[in-house]
Design a protein around this motif. Structure first.
Motif, PDB file in Angstrom:
ATOM      1  N   LEU A 126       0.827  -1.207   0.000  1.00 41.44           N
ATOM      2  CA  LEU A 126       0.000   0.000   0.000  1.00 41.44           C
ATOM      3  C   LEU A 126       0.863   1.261   0.000  1.00 41.44           C
ATOM      4  O   LEU A 126       1.995   1.250   0.499  1.00 41.44           O
ATOM      5  N   ASP A 127       0.289   2.305  -0.533  1.00 40.66           N
ATOM      6  CA  ASP A 127       0.948   3.610  -0.469  1.00 40.66           C
ATOM      7  C   ASP A 127       0.914   4.069   0.995  1.00 40.66           C
ATOM      8  O   ASP A 127      -0.163   4.222   1.568  1.00 40.66           O
ATOM      9  N   PRO A 128       2.096   4.267   1.620  1.00 45.47           N
ATOM     10  CA  PRO A 128       2.090   4.560   3.058  1.00 45.47           C
ATOM     11  C   PRO A 128       1.402   5.885   3.425  1.00 45.47           C
ATOM     12  O   PRO A 128       1.095   6.098   4.593  1.00 45.47           O
ATOM     13  N   GLY A 167       3.608  -4.029  -8.804  1.00 44.92           N
ATOM     14  CA  GLY A 167       4.987  -3.781  -9.235  1.00 44.92           C
ATOM     15  C   GLY A 167       5.566  -2.478  -8.706  1.00 44.92           C
ATOM     16  O   GLY A 167       6.765  -2.241  -8.807  1.00 44.92           O
ATOM     17  N   GLU A 168       4.692  -1.611  -8.151  1.00 44.46           N
ATOM     18  CA  GLU A 168       5.195  -0.354  -7.578  1.00 44.46           C
ATOM     19  C   GLU A 168       5.591  -0.579  -6.118  1.00 44.46           C
ATOM     20  O   GLU A 168       5.065  -1.469  -5.446  1.00 44.46           O
ATOM     21  N   VAL A 169       6.484   0.301  -5.628  1.00 51.13           N
ATOM     22  CA  VAL A 169       6.947   0.180  -4.244  1.00 51.13           C
ATOM     23  C   VAL A 169       5.928   0.759  -3.271  1.00 51.13           C
ATOM     24  O   VAL A 169       5.316   1.785  -3.531  1.00 51.13           O
ATOM     25  N   GLY A 170       5.747   0.091  -2.159  1.00 54.27           N
ATOM     26  CA  GLY A 170       4.881   0.601  -1.101  1.00 54.27           C
ATOM     27  C   GLY A 170       5.162  -0.141   0.195  1.00 54.27           C
ATOM     28  O   GLY A 170       6.114  -0.927   0.279  1.00 54.27           O
ATOM     29  N   LEU A 204       9.418  -1.340   3.111  1.00 51.75           N
ATOM     30  CA  LEU A 204       9.086  -0.926   1.743  1.00 51.75           C
ATOM     31  C   LEU A 204       9.589  -1.920   0.713  1.00 51.75           C
ATOM     32  O   LEU A 204      10.786  -2.205   0.641  1.00 51.75           O
ATOM     33  N   THR A 205       8.681  -2.431  -0.081  1.00 51.05           N
ATOM     34  CA  THR A 205       9.056  -3.380  -1.131  1.00 51.05           C
ATOM     35  C   THR A 205       8.031  -3.300  -2.252  1.00 51.05           C
ATOM     36  O   THR A 205       7.140  -2.440  -2.238  1.00 51.05           O
ATOM     37  N   ARG A 206       8.161  -4.181  -3.243  1.00 50.59           N
ATOM     38  CA  ARG A 206       7.178  -4.255  -4.329  1.00 50.59           C
ATOM     39  C   ARG A 206       6.989  -5.708  -4.706  1.00 50.59           C
ATOM     40  O   ARG A 206       7.869  -6.545  -4.454  1.00 50.59           O
ATOM     41  N   PHE A 207       5.836  -6.009  -5.298  1.00 55.05           N
ATOM     42  CA  PHE A 207       5.637  -7.345  -5.844  1.00 55.05           C
ATOM     43  C   PHE A 207       6.393  -7.436  -7.159  1.00 55.05           C
ATOM     44  O   PHE A 207       6.476  -6.457  -7.910  1.00 55.05           O
ATOM     45  N   ILE A 208       6.923  -8.621  -7.444  1.00 54.69           N
ATOM     46  CA  ILE A 208       7.517  -8.871  -8.760  1.00 54.69           C
ATOM     47  C   ILE A 208       6.440  -9.614  -9.539  1.00 54.69           C
ATOM     48  O   ILE A 208       6.146 -10.767  -9.234  1.00 54.69           O
ATOM     49  N   PRO A 209       5.792  -8.947 -10.506  1.00 52.02           N
ATOM     50  CA  PRO A 209       4.602  -9.542 -11.122  1.00 52.02           C
ATOM     51  C   PRO A 209       4.883 -10.783 -11.967  1.00 52.02           C
ATOM     52  O   PRO A 209       4.031 -11.661 -12.060  1.00 52.02           O
ATOM     53  N   GLU A 210       6.065 -10.883 -12.565  1.00 52.21           N
ATOM     54  CA  GLU A 210       6.330 -12.005 -13.477  1.00 52.21           C
ATOM     55  C   GLU A 210       6.395 -13.323 -12.700  1.00 52.21           C
ATOM     56  O   GLU A 210       6.878 -13.359 -11.577  1.00 52.21           O
ATOM     57  N   GLY A 222       8.481 -22.285 -10.744  1.00 46.84           N
ATOM     58  CA  GLY A 222       7.148 -22.873 -10.795  1.00 46.84           C
ATOM     59  C   GLY A 222       6.300 -22.608  -9.561  1.00 46.84           C
ATOM     60  O   GLY A 222       5.126 -22.972  -9.514  1.00 46.84           O
ATOM     61  N   ARG A 223       6.880 -21.982  -8.548  1.00 43.91           N
ATOM     62  CA  ARG A 223       6.054 -21.655  -7.371  1.00 43.91           C
ATOM     63  C   ARG A 223       5.091 -20.533  -7.747  1.00 43.91           C
ATOM     64  O   ARG A 223       5.465 -19.610  -8.474  1.00 43.91           O
ATOM     65  N   THR A 224       3.893 -20.630  -7.193  1.00 42.74           N
ATOM     66  CA  THR A 224       2.864 -19.646  -7.556  1.00 42.74           C
ATOM     67  C   THR A 224       2.758 -18.520  -6.530  1.00 42.74           C
ATOM     68  O   THR A 224       2.086 -17.529  -6.767  1.00 42.74           O
ATOM     69  N   HIS A 225       3.416 -18.689  -5.399  1.00 43.24           N
ATOM     70  CA  HIS A 225       3.378 -17.653  -4.363  1.00 43.24           C
ATOM     71  C   HIS A 225       4.190 -16.458  -4.868  1.00 43.24           C
ATOM     72  O   HIS A 225       5.341 -16.621  -5.286  1.00 43.24           O
ATOM     73  N   ARG A 226       3.579 -15.285  -4.809  1.00 44.89           N
ATOM     74  CA  ARG A 226       4.228 -14.119  -5.422  1.00 44.89           C
ATOM     75  C   ARG A 226       5.551 -13.763  -4.737  1.00 44.89           C
ATOM     76  O   ARG A 226       5.719 -13.981  -3.542  1.00 44.89           O
ATOM     77  N   ARG A 227       6.428 -13.187  -5.541  1.00 45.41           N
ATOM     78  CA  ARG A 227       7.712 -12.757  -4.994  1.00 45.41           C
ATOM     79  C   ARG A 227       7.672 -11.272  -4.627  1.00 45.41           C
ATOM     80  O   ARG A 227       6.985 -10.485  -5.281  1.00 45.41           O
ATOM     81  N   ILE A 228       8.423 -10.922  -3.595  1.00 40.03           N
ATOM     82  CA  ILE A 228       8.639  -9.514  -3.284  1.00 40.03           C
ATOM     83  C   ILE A 228      10.111  -9.197  -3.507  1.00 40.03           C
ATOM     84  O   ILE A 228      10.973 -10.073  -3.391  1.00 40.03           O
TER      85      ILE A 228
END
Ligand code: ADP
Ligand code: ZN
Length: 439
Positions: free
Chosen positions: A272-274, A283-286, A308-314, A319-325
């Motif tokens: 989230l935007d702090p 993909g944006e930082v929050g 503060l981090t962002r999701f890596i959308p790709e 093969g893991r489906t859990h999203r990366r930060i």
């Protein structure tokens, strides 16, 4: 990268479809709301919102209507305001490493600890740790979760665990050699220090069987990772956690080392935007905000981590489906505003580590100089550099100043220190000394 076998601890859950993960999250959220209603802290909060049972939650989107929980709430709820089970079900208490004020404490049932150990085991396994490994855990044992939290996960895998805890570098190195330790777990600042001390204490790389390090607990740059990987010829994995979220292993790198998988069957993560507390674009930082699904004794709903981090959308090649930060930029409260310019300590670290001749330790000092702010970077230089003539040192100082001011648009003072002369803290490194408020 050459072809490598992808190790899964529990493949089914690690590669579950997003739909299945969403179902697990919804069930977990309902259960956690039910749990939260048993605590003095949340029951009052939720009653005012008309939330009476877990079944009032119909979809994951309902999470967005729930209030945040902050570190101060934990302090207010000290010691047992967030307890959701009978006291006799508790088997362990941990606390956050904060050194001032009322501590923030976290309590666990037997089942909570088993789940936490399983999450940790899954993480270490994803990075390629196996029962053939000997692990030296150089994180502090005690209230801090980096010790025991990691320990039980490693044992669950069947690693040989040596709980050396932090400090006593001479003994660390001796054990590393004598027991042929293959994996170490340490803060990034200690990894750098250890790297320098090996040579100082007369060891050669070939004395050790070290192949991998797991690091976390404080922000660090990709440059630091690269430097350690190169000088020690090992793989370094990033691990994220905090005591409020059961300690290390909330998110962990797989063998591809391109961001940390956040275990979404056990945590619901929002970024989230702090300022507005609205979601940022993917993909944006929050700010990372986390709802814990894997602890019965002490629920936490929408916990503001301030990290503060962002999701890596790709999708990740593993093969893991859990999203990366992505690697953490720092904490919302770490950002320094110097003469109106936003500076993260990590940006300064990146520059320092790229320069040849700069040593393991540094400190960023900010002071008032009249109306303006003054930035001083104190850093150790390597032993060979220190022995060299002063012209070379002056040249290094000039280069460093130029690099730093190009990046952060502030011209800093540089102070060089003798190798090994700056204090190394046993827990988390202190990288910033902001003297402005005190002046
Ligand atoms: P605290 O430092 O808040 O007293 P903890 O000891 O539980 O409590 O530390 C958790 C904090 O450590 C996180 O909120 C984060 O700021 C930092 N941290 C942990 N792992 C990492 C990591 N891999 N990269 C950057 N920061 C980290
Ligand atoms: Zn992966």
């Amino acid at each position: 990268m050459t072809e490598r076998i992808i190790p899964y601890w529990k493949k089914e859950i690690e590669t579950a479809s997003r739909e299945v993960l969403a179902e697990i999250q919804l069930m977990g959220l309902k259960r956690q709301i039910e749990n939260a209603l048993k605590t003095p802290f949340y029951s009052e909060k939720f009653r005012n919102l008309g939330l009476k049972s877990g079944d009032d939650i119909k979809s994951l989107d309902d999470l967005r209507d729930l209030p945040f929980t902050a570190k101060d709430d934990l302090r207010r709820a000290y010691p047992y305001g967030l307890l959701a089970c009978p006291r006799h079900d508790l088997v362990r208490v941990h606390a956050s490493s904060g050194t001032t004020g009322t501590p923030t404490v976290i309590y666990h049932t037997r089942e909570d600890l088993d789940t936490a150990a399983d999450t940790m085991a899954r993480s270490i396994f994803a990075a390629g740790g196996t029962s053939d490994d000997t692990l030296q855990n150089m994180m502090t044992y005690g209230l801090f979760t980096g010790g025991l939290g990691f320990h039980y996960g490693a044992e669950k895998i069947g690693m040989t665990v040596i709980p050396t805890s932090s400090g006593n570098t001479i003994r660390q190195l001796k054990f590393m050699k004598d027991f042929q330790t293959t994996v170490i777990h340490a803060t990034p600042s200690y990894l750098l220090y250890l790297n320098e001390m090996m040579e100082n204490y007369g060891y050669k790389r070939s004395d050790f069987a070290l192949r991998m390090a797991v690091t976390g607990a404080e922000p660090h740059s990709e440059e630091l990772r690269q430097k350690i990987q190169k000088t020690l010829d090992i793989e370094v994995y990033n691990c994220y956690g905090m005591s409020e979220l059961n300690g290390p292993g909330v998110a962990f790198e797989c063998v591809f080392r391109q961001g940390m998988h956040l275990w979404e069957d056990r945590y619901i993560a929002e970024i989230l935007d702090p300022k507005t507390m609205e979601p940022v674009e993917e993909g944006e930082v929050g700010e990372l905000v986390v709802t814990i699904l894997c602890r019965n004794a002490m629920p936490l709903i929408r916990y503001r981590t301030r990290d503060l981090t962002r999701f890596i959308p790709e999708p990740c090649p593993c093969g893991r489906t859990h999203r990366r930060i992505a690697r953490f930029l720092g904490r919302t409260d770490d950002m320094l505003i110097i003469n109106g310019v936003n500076v993260f300590p990590g940006q300064i670290e990146e520059v320092l580590l790229k320069m040849k001749g700069i040593g393991a330790n540094y400190l960023i000092v900010v002071e008032k100089d009249g109306a303006l702010d003054k930035l001083t970077v104190q850093t150790e230089v390597t032993a060979d550099m220190f022995a060299d003539d002063s012209r070379i040192l002056n040249k290094l100082k000039e280069n460093l100043r130029a690099e730093l001011s190009a990046l952060i648009t502030i011209n800093p003072q540089i102070e060089f220190k003798q190798p090994g002369s700056m204090m190394l803290s046993e827990g988390k490194a202190k990288r910033v000394d902001d003297r402005r408020e005190k002046m």
